[in-house]
Scaffold this motif. Structure first.
Motif, PDB file in Angstrom:
ATOM      1  N   ARG A  20       0.810  -1.211   0.000  1.00  0.00           N
ATOM      2  CA  ARG A  20       0.000   0.000   0.000  1.00  0.00           C
ATOM      3  C   ARG A  20       0.846   1.266   0.000  1.00  0.00           C
ATOM      4  NH1 ARG A  20      -5.641  -0.793   2.568  1.00  0.00           N
ATOM      5  NH2 ARG A  20      -5.943  -2.980   2.124  1.00  0.00           N
ATOM      6  N   ILE A  21       0.270   2.302  -0.614  1.00  0.00           N
ATOM      7  CA  ILE A  21       0.878   3.620  -0.620  1.00  0.00           C
ATOM      8  C   ILE A  21      -0.161   4.559  -0.038  1.00  0.00           C
ATOM      9  CG2 ILE A  21       1.789   5.483  -2.046  1.00  0.00           C
ATOM     10  CD1 ILE A  21       2.574   3.300  -4.103  1.00  0.00           C
ATOM     11  N   GLY A  22       0.173   5.218   1.068  1.00  0.00           N
ATOM     12  CA  GLY A  22      -0.782   6.097   1.733  1.00  0.00           C
ATOM     13  C   GLY A  22      -0.294   7.527   1.758  1.00  0.00           C
ATOM     14  N   ASP A  23      -1.207   8.414   2.128  1.00  0.00           N
ATOM     15  CA  ASP A  23      -0.883   9.833   2.226  1.00  0.00           C
ATOM     16  C   ASP A  23      -0.409  10.118   3.649  1.00  0.00           C
ATOM     17  OD1 ASP A  23      -0.701  12.574   2.181  1.00  0.00           O
ATOM     18  OD2 ASP A  23      -2.632  12.865   1.175  1.00  0.00           O
ATOM     19  N   VAL A  24       0.851   9.834   3.912  1.00  0.00           N
ATOM     20  CA  VAL A  24       1.420   9.977   5.253  1.00  0.00           C
ATOM     21  C   VAL A  24       1.326  11.423   5.727  1.00  0.00           C
ATOM     22  CG1 VAL A  24       3.522   9.719   6.643  1.00  0.00           C
ATOM     23  CG2 VAL A  24       2.905   7.962   4.971  1.00  0.00           C
ATOM     24  N   GLU A  25       1.498  12.381   4.839  1.00  0.00           N
ATOM     25  CA  GLU A  25       1.426  13.795   5.235  1.00  0.00           C
ATOM     26  C   GLU A  25       0.018  14.150   5.735  1.00  0.00           C
ATOM     27  OE1 GLU A  25       2.599  17.307   6.460  1.00  0.00           O
ATOM     28  OE2 GLU A  25       3.950  15.778   5.700  1.00  0.00           O
ATOM     29  N   ALA A  26      -1.029  13.661   5.085  1.00  0.00           N
ATOM     30  CA  ALA A  26      -2.399  13.919   5.538  1.00  0.00           C
ATOM     31  C   ALA A  26      -2.654  13.243   6.885  1.00  0.00           C
ATOM     32  CB  ALA A  26      -3.406  13.419   4.503  1.00  0.00           C
ATOM     33  N   ILE A  27      -2.142  12.045   7.062  1.00  0.00           N
ATOM     34  CA  ILE A  27      -2.296  11.341   8.332  1.00  0.00           C
ATOM     35  C   ILE A  27      -1.531  12.089   9.421  1.00  0.00           C
ATOM     36  CG2 ILE A  27      -1.843   9.180   9.563  1.00  0.00           C
ATOM     37  CD1 ILE A  27      -2.103   7.786   6.775  1.00  0.00           C
ATOM     38  N   ARG A  28      -0.352  12.553   9.094  1.00  0.00           N
ATOM     39  CA  ARG A  28       0.468  13.326  10.038  1.00  0.00           C
ATOM     40  C   ARG A  28      -0.285  14.578  10.496  1.00  0.00           C
ATOM     41  NH1 ARG A  28       6.154  15.225  10.987  1.00  0.00           N
ATOM     42  NH2 ARG A  28       5.963  17.469  10.956  1.00  0.00           N
ATOM     43  N   GLU A  29      -0.883  15.300   9.548  1.00  0.00           N
ATOM     44  CA  GLU A  29      -1.670  16.499   9.874  1.00  0.00           C
ATOM     45  C   GLU A  29      -2.828  16.163  10.796  1.00  0.00           C
ATOM     46  OE1 GLU A  29      -3.268  19.317   6.953  1.00  0.00           O
ATOM     47  OE2 GLU A  29      -1.425  18.941   5.820  1.00  0.00           O
ATOM     48  N   SER A  30      -3.506  15.066  10.505  1.00  0.00           N
ATOM     49  CA  SER A  30      -4.644  14.648  11.320  1.00  0.00           C
ATOM     50  C   SER A  30      -4.213  14.318  12.745  1.00  0.00           C
ATOM     51  CB  SER A  30      -5.323  13.434  10.680  1.00  0.00           C
ATOM     52  OG  SER A  30      -6.373  12.970  11.506  1.00  0.00           O
ATOM     53  N   ILE A  31      -3.121  13.590  12.895  1.00  0.00           N
ATOM     54  CA  ILE A  31      -2.626  13.237  14.230  1.00  0.00           C
ATOM     55  C   ILE A  31      -2.207  14.504  14.979  1.00  0.00           C
ATOM     56  CG2 ILE A  31      -0.809  12.059  15.524  1.00  0.00           C
ATOM     57  CD1 ILE A  31      -0.826   9.911  13.283  1.00  0.00           C
ATOM     58  N   ALA A  32      -1.528  15.415  14.295  1.00  0.00           N
ATOM     59  CA  ALA A  32      -1.080  16.652  14.939  1.00  0.00           C
ATOM     60  C   ALA A  32      -2.265  17.494  15.394  1.00  0.00           C
ATOM     61  CB  ALA A  32      -0.191  17.449  13.981  1.00  0.00           C
ATOM     62  N   THR A  33      -3.343  17.481  14.624  1.00  0.00           N
ATOM     63  CA  THR A  33      -4.532  18.272  14.942  1.00  0.00           C
ATOM     64  C   THR A  33      -5.425  17.591  15.973  1.00  0.00           C
ATOM     65  OG1 THR A  33      -4.529  19.226  12.726  1.00  0.00           O
ATOM     66  CG2 THR A  33      -6.593  19.350  13.959  1.00  0.00           C
ATOM     67  N   ASN A  34      -5.652  16.291  15.799  1.00  0.00           N
ATOM     68  CA  ASN A  34      -6.656  15.575  16.594  1.00  0.00           C
ATOM     69  C   ASN A  34      -6.082  14.646  17.649  1.00  0.00           C
ATOM     70  OD1 ASN A  34      -8.884  16.583  14.952  1.00  0.00           O
ATOM     71  ND2 ASN A  34      -8.004  15.302  13.354  1.00  0.00           N
ATOM     72  N   GLY A  35      -4.775  14.430  17.622  1.00  0.00           N
ATOM     73  CA  GLY A  35      -4.167  13.480  18.548  1.00  0.00           C
ATOM     74  C   GLY A  35      -4.161  12.078  17.957  1.00  0.00           C
ATOM     75  N   THR A  72       3.073  11.105  21.903  1.00  0.00           N
ATOM     76  CA  THR A  72       1.875  10.681  22.608  1.00  0.00           C
ATOM     77  C   THR A  72       2.138  10.918  24.087  1.00  0.00           C
ATOM     78  OG1 THR A  72       2.712   8.428  22.774  1.00  0.00           O
ATOM     79  CG2 THR A  72       1.290   8.912  20.899  1.00  0.00           C
ATOM     80  N   ALA A  73       1.102  10.852  24.890  1.00  0.00           N
ATOM     81  CA  ALA A  73       1.236  11.142  26.320  1.00  0.00           C
ATOM     82  C   ALA A  73       2.325  10.295  26.977  1.00  0.00           C
ATOM     83  CB  ALA A  73      -0.098  10.931  27.019  1.00  0.00           C
ATOM     84  N   ASP A  74       2.424   9.020  26.577  1.00  0.00           N
ATOM     85  CA  ASP A  74       3.392   8.137  27.201  1.00  0.00           C
ATOM     86  C   ASP A  74       4.460   7.626  26.246  1.00  0.00           C
ATOM     87  OD1 ASP A  74       1.837   6.498  25.665  1.00  0.00           O
ATOM     88  OD2 ASP A  74       1.080   5.291  27.313  1.00  0.00           O
ATOM     89  N   GLY A  75       4.452   8.138  25.008  1.00  0.00           N
ATOM     90  CA  GLY A  75       5.445   7.683  24.035  1.00  0.00           C
ATOM     91  C   GLY A  75       5.187   6.279  23.526  1.00  0.00           C
ATOM     92  N   ILE A  76       3.990   5.778  23.775  1.00  0.00           N
ATOM     93  CA  ILE A  76       3.643   4.404  23.425  1.00  0.00           C
ATOM     94  C   ILE A  76       2.461   4.417  22.454  1.00  0.00           C
ATOM     95  CG2 ILE A  76       2.785   2.202  24.355  1.00  0.00           C
ATOM     96  CD1 ILE A  76       5.473   2.731  25.503  1.00  0.00           C
TER      97      ILE A  76
END
Length: 78
Positions: A20-35, A72-76
């Motif tokens: 698979r090839i995914g949009d890592v940048e979009a996922i990164r943005e989502s994690i940065a915004t939403n956790g 993440t809160a605990d690095g896990i």
């Protein structure tokens, strides 16, 4: 029976034949915004690092964020 374990992000390894090839940048943005609300499914085979079966792009995005100082809160990943 399958187990649910929390693992340090650096303890996981990508599957060598992940097609698979995914949009890592979009996922990164989502994690940065939403956790971090995702999961990564991995298979433990002997003493090797668990191999990621699902969630490799979430894993890539989180690793990228952690390189930039986000954590993440605990690095896990759970």
């Amino acid at each position: 029976m399958p187990k649910t374990l929390s693992q340090p992000i650096d303890h996981l390894a990508p599957h060598p034949r992940n097609p698979r090839i995914g949009d890592v940048e979009a996922i990164r943005e989502s994690i940065a915004t939403n956790g971090w609300w995702g999961t990564v499914v991995a298979w433990q085979n002997g003493d090797d690092a668990p191999t990621i079966l699902a969630g490799k792009h979430r894993w890539d995005a989180l690793r990228s964020l952690q390189t930039d100082g986000w954590a993440t809160a605990d690095g896990i990943i759970t």
